[in-house]
Design an enzyme around this catalytic site. Structure first.
Site, PDB file in Angstrom:
ATOM      1  N   GLU A  30      40.940  36.253  42.617  1.00 19.64           N
ATOM      2  CA  GLU A  30      39.877  35.625  43.561  1.00 19.64           C
ATOM      3  C   GLU A  30      38.877  35.231  42.176  1.00 19.64           C
ATOM      4  O   GLU A  30      38.998  36.391  41.655  1.00 19.64           O
ATOM      5  CB  GLU A  30      39.404  37.475  44.560  1.00 19.64           C
ATOM      6  CG  GLU A  30      37.581  37.571  45.319  1.00 19.64           C
ATOM      7  CD  GLU A  30      37.379  37.949  45.191  1.00 19.64           C
ATOM      8  OE1 GLU A  30      38.694  39.313  45.693  1.00 19.64           O
ATOM      9  OE2 GLU A  30      36.252  38.100  45.637  1.00 19.64           O
ATOM     10  N   ARG A 255      53.158  46.185  42.357  1.00 19.75           N
ATOM     11  CA  ARG A 255      51.875  46.082  41.301  1.00 19.75           C
ATOM     12  C   ARG A 255      52.695  45.983  39.889  1.00 19.75           C
ATOM     13  O   ARG A 255      53.583  46.732  39.810  1.00 19.75           O
ATOM     14  CB  ARG A 255      50.383  46.300  41.839  1.00 19.75           C
ATOM     15  CG  ARG A 255      49.517  46.052  42.247  1.00 19.75           C
ATOM     16  CD  ARG A 255      48.618  47.333  42.463  1.00 19.75           C
ATOM     17  NE  ARG A 255      47.051  46.348  41.133  1.00 19.75           N
ATOM     18  CZ  ARG A 255      46.646  45.529  42.023  1.00 19.75           C
ATOM     19  NH1 ARG A 255      47.010  45.274  42.866  1.00 19.75           N
ATOM     20  NH2 ARG A 255      45.903  45.120  41.296  1.00 19.75           N
ATOM     21  N   LYS A 265      39.773  44.732  38.226  1.00 19.74           N
ATOM     22  CA  LYS A 265      38.528  43.788  37.374  1.00 19.74           C
ATOM     23  C   LYS A 265      36.666  44.599  37.702  1.00 19.74           C
ATOM     24  O   LYS A 265      36.440  44.656  36.817  1.00 19.74           O
ATOM     25  CB  LYS A 265      38.944  42.471  38.304  1.00 19.74           C
ATOM     26  CG  LYS A 265      39.297  41.546  37.984  1.00 19.74           C
ATOM     27  CD  LYS A 265      39.277  40.140  39.116  1.00 19.74           C
ATOM     28  CE  LYS A 265      40.344  40.455  40.049  1.00 19.74           C
ATOM     29  NZ  LYS A 265      40.413  38.812  41.633  1.00 19.74           N
TER      30      LYS A 265
HETATM   31  P1  ATP Z   1      42.335  43.800  40.792  1.00 19.44           P
HETATM   32  O1  ATP Z   1      42.504  44.923  42.199  1.00 19.44           O
HETATM   33  O2  ATP Z   1      42.327  43.448  39.750  1.00 19.44           O
HETATM   34  O3  ATP Z   1      40.555  43.129  41.253  1.00 19.44           O
HETATM   35  P2  ATP Z   1      42.820  41.621  42.290  1.00 19.44           P
HETATM   36  O4  ATP Z   1      44.432  42.163  43.253  1.00 19.44           O
HETATM   37  O5  ATP Z   1      42.015  41.782  43.681  1.00 19.44           O
HETATM   38  O6  ATP Z   1      42.978  42.827  41.444  1.00 19.44           O
HETATM   39  P3  ATP Z   1      43.707  39.086  42.320  1.00 19.44           P
HETATM   40  O7  ATP Z   1      42.174  38.244  41.784  1.00 19.44           O
HETATM   41  O8  ATP Z   1      43.026  39.352  44.062  1.00 19.44           O
HETATM   42  O9  ATP Z   1      43.210  40.015  41.391  1.00 19.44           O
HETATM   43  O10 ATP Z   1      45.000  39.058  42.580  1.00 19.44           O
HETATM   44  C1  ATP Z   1      45.582  37.541  42.228  1.00 19.44           C
HETATM   45  C2  ATP Z   1      46.741  37.717  41.974  1.00 19.44           C
HETATM   46  O11 ATP Z   1      47.091  39.006  41.212  1.00 19.44           O
HETATM   47  C3  ATP Z   1      47.524  38.486  43.823  1.00 19.44           C
HETATM   48  O12 ATP Z   1      48.263  37.826  44.199  1.00 19.44           O
HETATM   49  C4  ATP Z   1      47.421  40.231  43.476  1.00 19.44           C
HETATM   50  O13 ATP Z   1      47.917  40.636  44.498  1.00 19.44           O
HETATM   51  C5  ATP Z   1      47.822  39.690  41.877  1.00 19.44           C
HETATM   52  N1  ATP Z   1      47.633  40.518  41.205  1.00 19.44           N
HETATM   53  C6  ATP Z   1      46.229  41.902  40.884  1.00 19.44           C
HETATM   54  N2  ATP Z   1      46.492  42.488  40.100  1.00 19.44           N
HETATM   55  C7  ATP Z   1      48.292  42.591  39.994  1.00 19.44           C
HETATM   56  C8  ATP Z   1      48.822  43.747  39.097  1.00 19.44           C
HETATM   57  N3  ATP Z   1      48.309  44.717  38.844  1.00 19.44           N
HETATM   58  N4  ATP Z   1      50.158  43.471  38.933  1.00 19.44           N
HETATM   59  C9  ATP Z   1      51.244  42.603  39.750  1.00 19.44           C
HETATM   60  N5  ATP Z   1      49.904  41.520  40.244  1.00 19.44           N
HETATM   61  C10 ATP Z   1      48.790  41.399  40.550  1.00 19.44           C
HETATM   62 MG    MG Z   2      41.381  41.022  44.943  1.00 21.67          MG
END
Ligand code: ATP
Ligand code: MG
Length: 543
Positions: A30, A255, A265
């Site tokens: 995102e 994760r 983030k």
């Molecule tokens: P955050 O909580 O840091 O905002 P998010 O999951 O909302 O993380 P996205 O931009 O939606 O962030 O994530 C893009 C991809 O990266 C998704 O498939 C997500 O599941 C993966 N991802 C994000 N954080 C992790 C993590 N700590 N370990 C493994 N994969 C991750």
């Molecule tokens: Mg997200």
């Protein structure tokens, strides 16, 4: 193909049974912030799996949440992925598919599988039920298809205020899975979208948009983190009920969590906004841009991601394990150099006037690296720490009347100590052993200590920066992140460096002998040596 994790096992089975013909993944950030180490795991998984099966991996921006998303983040995300060396097949944005997603919603309405609901957000959640109790059906659930079509068109045309109406999938209010209890799939939201501008005032929800976008891109395996496991039935419902031709499959993995590190983030953004760090690219940040400015090699990060593997259960990895891979890579690839952190002046009384050149090993772990020349004179600096006025037992560095070897040069003996008025050491008067030159030592003197040094005649001033973790240790975990913040995470020293360090390219990484791995940075006229990782390996393989 041998499977290295459970996802590859699934793929192998599917390929074997003809359920899928190839592999097409996507990395779906995102664009509401910068990527972090956790994303690197997802990147390695998505790009790595596609590569292994000779498939494709798209970059997919999940931009269904216009109020938080920015083009700045889109560009930064692309730059980070390129830094890691991954090449995406196509770039797509959820917003590219908004028209088609809308049409799929209309189809659901026509099939009697979605309805416009006038309940407010808090009423919807109050009626959703709990894990033990079913939810209550909305009084608007049985609107006619005609009325729903008219209301949904009006939603799109801007007739309703934000939050006044939503479109909900008509599934099952008594489903044991709360996500299946008539989930909201479209909402009214007047927000300027970074790509579609003000074209839309309704936006699809993630759970509705994501499976459709996967399908429209031809994604076969939609890999996401475990918190989406409960959403999988809804993902499948959308795929099954919207009439899409291509049917992707969602698979969840654990994760990545790392000690002393926060990877949300939202929190990282707060650190930036509060000025707790210099920016998203502060060398202490776990963002990819932060790691890059720290000097962490992309290869080291990828090796780490490979080593931790892919699991079905969440766990926390020690930060020292990550550091181990950084050190491991730099040990093999980084040139060696010398810099003295807290300099102590040494005069070698019997050394000839002028400079003499010594041979210095560029990288003892790399046979092809060879040697370079360093200069030495009768005035040098060593570290204050490498001399003890009152040496503890087994002290192998320099002491009065003791011997030590200067790295790649000679053995010296400390003959005299000049003190400041306060009793601290001001200068050492030493003599050197001419027959003890490195590589040609005929002196017969055995010394246990080898210390680094710089030539006072040509050494350059430098600022040395060492870093601590931004977050305190695990004993604070569970506490609010603001309470875990370490406000003393940058340590600055004035040092002396060999002149070579001012001549090499900006950004070059070095092992400063006996100190750690450092990156060269220039700020104005100032030479800054910025720590990448210390030399001390805190990782215990058998723990
Ligand atoms: P955050 O909580 O840091 O905002 P998010 O999951 O909302 O993380 P996205 O931009 O939606 O962030 O994530 C893009 C991809 O990266 C998704 O498939 C997500 O599941 C993966 N991802 C994000 N954080 C992790 C993590 N700590 N370990 C493994 N994969 C991750
Ligand atoms: Mg997200």
């Amino acid at each position: 193909m041998e499977a290295n994790n459970f996802i590859e096992e699934i793929i192998n089975t599917e390929l074997g049974e003809g359920v899928c013909e190839g592999v097409h993944t996507r990395f779906p950030p995102e664009p509401n912030g910068y990527l972090h180490i956790g994303h690197a795991k997802s990147l390695c998984l998505n790009f790595g799996t596609a590569k292994k099966y000779d498939g494709l991996c798209n970059l997919f921006f999940d931009d269904t949440n216009p109020s938080k998303e920015k083009t700045e983040y889109v560009e930064a995300i692309k730059a980070d992925i390129e830094w890691l060396g991954f090449k995406w097949h196509e770039v797509h944005y959820a917003s590219d598919f908004f028209d088609e997603i809308y049409e799929r919603a209309v189809k659901l309405i026509k099939d009697g599988k979605a309805f416009v609901c006038d309940l407010k957000a808090d009423e919807i959640s109050a009626m959703r039920g709990t894990l033990t109790e079913p939810g209550k059906e909305s009084p608007y659930r049985n609107r006619s298809i005609e009325e729903n079509l008219k209301l949904f068109t009006e939603m799109k045309d801007g007739k309703y205020a934000d939050g006044e109406k939503v479109l909900r999938a008509k599934i099952d209010m008594s489903s044991p899975n709360i996500n299946m209890r008539d989930p909201v799939i479209y909402r009214v939201l007047r927000a300027h979208h970074h790509r579609t501008g003000d074209k839309w005032c309704i936006y699809p929800m993630y759970d509705f948009a994501h499976p459709l976008c996967d399908s429209m891109q031809g994604v076969t395996h939609s890999l996401c983190t475990l918190e989406f496991e409960d959403h999988r039935p809804l993902y499948n419902w959308v795929v099954e009920n919207t009439g899409v031709a291509h049917k992707p499959r969602q698979i969840e993995f654990a994760r990545l969590n790392i000690t002393n590190t926060v990877m949300s983030k939202r929190y990282l953004k707060k650190l930036v906004e509060d000025g707790a760090v210099r920016g998203w690219d502060d060398p202490r940040m776990p963002t990819l841009t932060g790691l890059r400015s720290r000097g962490v090699p992309a290869e080291a990060l990828k090796n780490f991601c490979e080593a931790i593997g892919i699991a079905k259960a969440n766990s926390e990895i020690e930060i020292t394990y990550f550091e181990h891979f950084i050190r491991d890579y730099l040990n093999a690839h980084a040139e060696r150099a010398m810099a003295v952190f807290e300099p102590l002046k040494v005069t070698i009384s019997n050394f000839p006037d002028g400079n003499e050149m010594e041979e210095f090993d560029v990288n003892p772990n790399d046979e092809t690296a060879g040697k370079r020349q360093i200069s030495m004179s009768k005035h040098i600096y060593i570290e204050q720490e490498d001399f003890a006025l009152v040496p503890p037992p087994k002290y192998f560095r320099l002491k009065k009347d003791g011997y030590v070897r200067l790295k790649n040069a000679y053995i010296i003996r400390c003959d005299d100590v000049i003190l400041n008025e306060d009793g601290s050491v001001k200068e050492l008067i030493c003599s050197y052993v001419p027959e003890s030159r490195s590589g040609n030592d005929t002196s017969g003197i055995k010394v246990k200590g080898v210390i680094h040094w710089v030539n006072a005649d040509d050494a350059v001033d430098c600022e040395i920066r060492k870093y601590d973790y931004l977050l305190k240790d695990a004993e604070y975990s569970g506490q609010d992140f603001s309470e875990r913040m370490n406000y003393d995470s940058v340590h600055v020293y004035n040092g002396k460096a060999e002149p070579y360090l001012s001549s090499v390219q900006e950004g070059t990484s070095f092992q400063l002998l006996r100190k750690g791995y450092y990156k060269k940075v220039t700020e104005g006229d100032k030479l800054v040596l910025s720590e990448i990782v210390s030399l001390k390996d805190g990782y215990k393989p058998n723990k």
